[in-house]
Every structure is written in C-alpha cells, then in structure tokens.
Design a protein around this motif. Structure first.
Motif, mmCIF file in Angstrom:
data_model
loop_
_atom_site.group_PDB
_atom_site.id
_atom_site.type_symbol
_atom_site.label_atom_id
_atom_site.label_comp_id
_atom_site.label_asym_id
_atom_site.label_seq_id
_atom_site.Cartn_x
_atom_site.Cartn_y
_atom_site.Cartn_z
ATOM 1 N N UNK A 249 -9.068 10.755 2.369
ATOM 2 C CA UNK A 249 -9.543 11.205 3.683
ATOM 3 C C UNK A 249 -8.378 11.603 4.578
ATOM 4 N N UNK A 250 -7.301 10.827 4.533
ATOM 5 C CA UNK A 250 -6.126 11.181 5.331
ATOM 6 C C UNK A 250 -5.463 12.446 4.800
ATOM 7 N N UNK A 251 -5.516 12.643 3.473
ATOM 8 C CA UNK A 251 -4.968 13.875 2.900
ATOM 9 C C UNK A 251 -5.790 15.082 3.337
ATOM 10 N N UNK A 252 -7.121 14.935 3.377
ATOM 11 C CA UNK A 252 -7.966 16.032 3.835
ATOM 12 C C UNK A 252 -7.737 16.303 5.318
ATOM 13 N N UNK A 253 -7.564 15.246 6.106
ATOM 14 C CA UNK A 253 -7.261 15.430 7.525
ATOM 15 C C UNK A 253 -5.951 16.199 7.695
ATOM 16 N N UNK A 254 -4.972 15.874 6.889
ATOM 17 C CA UNK A 254 -3.678 16.575 6.963
ATOM 18 C C UNK A 254 -3.865 18.060 6.632
ATOM 19 N N UNK A 255 -4.660 18.364 5.607
ATOM 20 C CA UNK A 255 -4.895 19.764 5.250
ATOM 21 C C UNK A 255 -5.579 20.515 6.395
ATOM 22 N N UNK A 256 -6.553 19.867 7.028
ATOM 23 C CA UNK A 256 -7.276 20.519 8.126
ATOM 24 C C UNK A 256 -6.359 20.732 9.323
ATOM 25 N N UNK A 257 -5.610 19.706 9.707
ATOM 26 C CA UNK A 257 -4.738 19.818 10.874
ATOM 27 C C UNK A 257 -3.577 20.776 10.627
ATOM 28 N N UNK A 275 -7.372 3.721 11.117
ATOM 29 C CA UNK A 275 -6.286 4.175 10.248
ATOM 30 C C UNK A 275 -5.352 3.042 9.857
ATOM 31 N N UNK A 276 -5.682 1.803 10.217
ATOM 32 C CA UNK A 276 -4.773 0.692 9.970
ATOM 33 C C UNK A 276 -4.488 0.553 8.472
ATOM 34 N N UNK A 277 -3.301 0.054 8.134
ATOM 35 C CA UNK A 277 -2.905 -0.005 6.718
ATOM 36 C C UNK A 277 -3.749 -0.982 5.919
ATOM 37 N N UNK A 278 -4.057 -0.581 4.695
ATOM 38 C CA UNK A 278 -4.733 -1.449 3.722
ATOM 39 C C UNK A 278 -3.702 -1.847 2.678
ATOM 40 N N UNK A 279 -3.452 -3.132 2.566
ATOM 41 C CA UNK A 279 -2.433 -3.631 1.642
ATOM 42 C C UNK A 279 -2.791 -3.214 0.211
ATOM 43 N N UNK A 280 -1.819 -2.751 -0.585
ATOM 44 C CA UNK A 280 -0.373 -2.676 -0.304
ATOM 45 C C UNK A 280 0.073 -1.321 0.238
ATOM 46 N N UNK A 281 -0.889 -0.380 0.388
ATOM 47 C CA UNK A 281 -0.504 0.970 0.799
ATOM 48 C C UNK A 281 -0.756 1.186 2.286
ATOM 49 N N UNK A 282 0.065 2.036 2.873
ATOM 50 C CA UNK A 282 -0.153 2.504 4.231
ATOM 51 C C UNK A 282 -0.295 4.025 4.136
ATOM 52 N N UNK A 283 -1.517 4.465 3.895
ATOM 53 C CA UNK A 283 -1.743 5.886 3.638
ATOM 54 C C UNK A 283 -1.504 6.735 4.872
ATOM 55 N N UNK A 284 -1.727 6.175 6.065
ATOM 56 C CA UNK A 284 -1.437 6.922 7.275
ATOM 57 C C UNK A 284 0.056 7.209 7.373
#
Length: 489
Positions: A249-257, A275-284
């Motif tokens: 979802x964050x990757x799609x948001x990046x493509x749109x923006x 958008x808070x990080x989900x362990x162990x990744x911080x996709x934002x």
C-alpha cells in the motif's frame, strides 16, 4: 436491494399472465431477472422526474466558486438507503440581486454528480444563486446538528425551498502571488471500507461497488490530478498515507504521489498513526525516508518559506491513542523556531494540536498529547513568522485560530479517501495567504464521494464538510514578503 421488489413487476408487463407461464412450465430465470433489473436501472437513471439534493458551496475564492449537488430518482433506494442516481443536465443561475439571476453556468454534459464552477466573480461582492436540474432547484446538505450552512456565507434563502442562496466573495490576499501548496492527508491506501466502527451496528461502513477500482486509489490519483490542475507548486501529505502500513500500500501511494513530482523536492510526506512501523519492518521509512536511520521529521527552505514536517506518532502504541513526539523531536522543533523567529513558516503533521466543535465525541486519540501541544503553541507564540499549522487525522475541514498564538491558523483538512474527498490549496502572497478547499472532480471520484457521504449512518457531512464555508475557505493578512517566487523543479 430493498427496491428490487418492484423490478419483476415491470419486467412482467410484456409477458403472459402468471397462470399461463405456470401451464407452459416457463420460469423466471436469474438471467431474466438480472436483465429486467438492469433495464429498470437504466430507465431510472433517465427518469422524467428527478430530485436535486446535497447542494454545497465547496470552494469560494475572491473570483470563483465551486458548487456541487446530486440528482436522483425520488422514492428509490439503492439498497444502502441512498437514492438511485438520475443522469440529467445541471446549471447554476446567479446574479447580484436575488430577483435578478441574470448569469448562467453549466457543465455541458449530463450527469448525476454535478460540479459547476463560477468564474470572473468580483472580490467583496455578494452574489445570489440557485442550482437547477430539469427545472428542479437543488436543496442544501443539511447541517442542522452543528447549526451549519453548506451553501453560503449568510442565512439568505435557507428558509425557502431551493433558494436563492447567497455568498460574499472575500478579498484576495494582498501583494504578489509567490507559490501555491496543496495540503492533503488521510489517503488510506489499502482501506476497503470507509467509516466502519466496530461494535456499532449503525456505523457498518461503506464499501466500493463491485468491479470498480479501490476507492483510496481513485481518490488519491484524482487529488494529484486536481492539485496539478489548480496550480499547486508543492504538495504536503500529512500522514495516514496507508490504512495499515502494508508495504504494497505504501509502494502504491509512492507511485501515485510520484505523479505530482519528485519526493523531497515537489512533495513532502510525514507519518500518521496508520503508518506506524510493524515489527520488524518500517515500510513507511523504506518508502518515504529512503530506509535511513534518521528522524521522520525535517525542515526545508522553499525560497525563504520554512517548511517543517512533524512525525506526530513517534512512539509505541496501538494507533488509537494520542499522538506524540519524542523528547528529541520536540526540543529540535523549539530550537529551530527560536533560531529564526520571524521567518515565514508552515508546519504540518498528522495529529491536530487542538480539536473543537465536533458533532462526534473527540477523545484524546484525536489530537496530539495535550502537554506537547501546549509546548508547541507556546513556541508559536514566540515565533511571529509561523502562520499555518496543517493537520489531518480528524477527517474534517476545520479552521481554528490559536488563542495563545493568534497569528497562527490551524487548518484541519478532510480525508482524501472519502466524502468530501479533496484537498486544501494554500496560495501564498507577499501580504497574506488564502486557503481554499477543492473536491476531486474526476467522474469516478464524484461518484464515490456521493456514495461515501453515508458514512456514520448518514451523519458524516455534519462532521466532515465544515460547519461553515469559512472552515474550508479563508484569507488572512500576514507579512510574507521574505518569501521568493517559487520556481518548480
């Protein structure tokens, strides 16, 4: 659908009596029923009798106004408590006297989701208008729960059916135009149901129609296109870019923006609680901070205009609690403001500093930690260059002048993802600035905005639109002569 009981009756008009069908062994198959329903829907969308509702004066500038409404077939139900759309023409007649509406603006094509823009208006002039479809005057979106007014800057016409209503155009910001900035938030990429509240049956939420693109993608793309069309030089996205921080979802948001321009130059993004990080990744962080270990807050100089982005969920939590800054971020903000107290400054972050005047209860989870908010406002009071704090999270349009720092306006901007579905355009001039709200005008966006107004059991407009036109359109004087004209790219 509750309205489909009458559909077979219409389909049977050209068939033999039921007893003859029984004798011959004929059956009304599902395919026949679907065909009959489709034919009925087509007839309904082009019905001779229509009702025009949900009239709103969305945008009001010194020389223009955007007016929207919806046409439908009276007495119908799409299965969700919403009138079936009626495709028809629309026009706005207007003038400077209520008995002499001598000017006309129209869309030029039939639709059920009407969007008419009035242009070449005079600053400081009172206008009277009436929106019409097939001879029917449109009636306003009711805002009685908040004693609001969706259609004008005065109460003229509200006691009559269909107006005419009135508005007075503001004066333009003084001086030369320097740059325009689109303020947006709450894209919620990945969300599938708008307005769902667990444990509250009447707030079951609203979903997209089957077969259509996900509504957060429709609305986010439309916002980028509309911001371009309205002349935005820079775009600020104040958090909740995703629904749950999922990498896709964050990757799609990046493509749109990225359709607006280059991240970190043409557009800037800060984190929201979703958008808070989900362990162990911080996709934002991976998507918008380049995977760096540095902070999610920043300051940038845009030709003399200082832009400060805050990470208002720099904490551990479930996302439903109050927003919070780390001690390091708060100290950094205070020091940065002290260094250049007079520099023209815009601050943006997800959680508001304060929340007032809502038809729904506003708990601590709807704002920044109260003690931190007080510290930030105190810092603003000592920094006359700060003039705007842009926030999201509450999903509403609300303008608040901060009492302790009266030179600062806090502008809450409604969510991109659903009703009323748009962004606020900040127009910076040498002697002041204007804030103007625009709905997304693409055809798919208009259809979803109308469908999603039923969020919160149909009460959502009382919260999200803005109690008054000035909650989404305003002008203030402020010395911004230190800002240079912005050259994009």
């Amino acid at each position: 659908m509750r309205c489909c009981l009458s559909a077979p009756l219409a389909a049977l008009a050209a068939f033999p009596a039921p007893r003859d069908l029984v004798r011959s062994g004929a059956l009304l198959t599902p395919a026949v029923l679907r065909s009959a329903l489709a034919a009925r829907r087509e007839r309904l969308t082009r019905a001779d009798v229509v009702t025009a509702v949900n009239l709103e004066l969305v945008t009001l500038t010194e020389d223009s106004a955007v007016i929207t409404w919806y046409t439908a077939v009276p007495g119908t139900d799409d299965g969700f408590g919403h009138l079936v759309p009626a495709v028809t023409e629309g026009e706005v007649v207007y003038g400077t006297h209520p008995a002499h509406l001598d000017r006309t603006a129209s869309e030029g094509h039939p639709t059920a989701h009407h969007y008419v823009e009035l242009t070449d208006l005079e600053p400081g002039q009172t206008y009277y208008y009436q929106a019409r479809s097939r001879g029917r005057a449109a009636t306003p979106t009711p805002l009685h729960l908040v004693r609001g007014n969706a259609v004008g800057t005065s109460l003229h016409g509200l006691g009559s059916h269909g107006g005419p209503y009135s508005f007075t155009t503001p004066q333009p910001p003084p001086g030369r135009h320097l740059l325009s900035i689109a303020l947006c938030n709450d894209l919620h990429l990945g969300e599938t149901t708008a307005g769902r509240v667990a444990g509250v049956p009447m707030l079951r939420g609203v979903s997209q129609r089957p077969g259509l693109d996900p509504y957060p993608e429709i609305m986010s793309r439309a916002m980028v296109e509309e911001a371009h069309r309205r002349g935005a030089d820079v775009l600020l996205a104040a958090g909740d870019i995703s629904a749950a921080g999922a990498p896709r979802d964050l990757a799609e948001a990046r493509r749109i923006l990225d359709g607006f321009g280059t991240h970190g130059r043409d557009y800037f993004v800060v984190r929201g609680n979703h958008d808070r990080p989900r362990h162990p990744d911080d996709s934002f962080r991976d998507g918008f901070l380049g995977g760096a270990d540095g902070p999610g807050y920043f300051a940038r100089d845009l030709g003399g205009l200082r832009l400060i982005g805050l990470d208002t969920y720099e904490k551990n939590g479930n996302g439903g609690d109050a927003g919070g800054l780390s001690a390091e971020q708060l100290a950094w903000l205070q020091a940065d403001l002290r260094r250049e107290r007079d520099q023209p400054t815009v601050v943006f972050g997800h959680h508001p500093l304060t929340t007032r005047d809502s038809v729904f209860p506003m708990g601590r989870g709807q704002r920044l930690d109260r003690g931190q908010a007080r510290s930030i406002v105190d810092a603003y009071a000592s920094s006359p260059g700060v003039f705007l704090h842009h926030a999201g999270h509450t999903h509403r349009n609300k303008r608040t002048v901060l009492a302790v720092a009266p030179h600062v306006t806090q502008q809450e901007v409604s969510a991109v993802k659903d009703y009323p579905g748009g962004f606020c355009l900040l127009r910076v001039h040498t002697g002041g600035y204007a804030l103007n709200y625009y709905k997304n005008s693409s055809v798919p966006a208009r259809a979803w905005v109308e469908r999603s107004r039923l969020t919160a059991g149909g009460l959502w407009p009382h919260h999200a639109l803005g109690r008054s036109v000035t909650d989404r359109n305003s002008m203030r004087l402020h010395d911004l002569s230190g800002v240079r004209a912005y050259l994009r790219g």
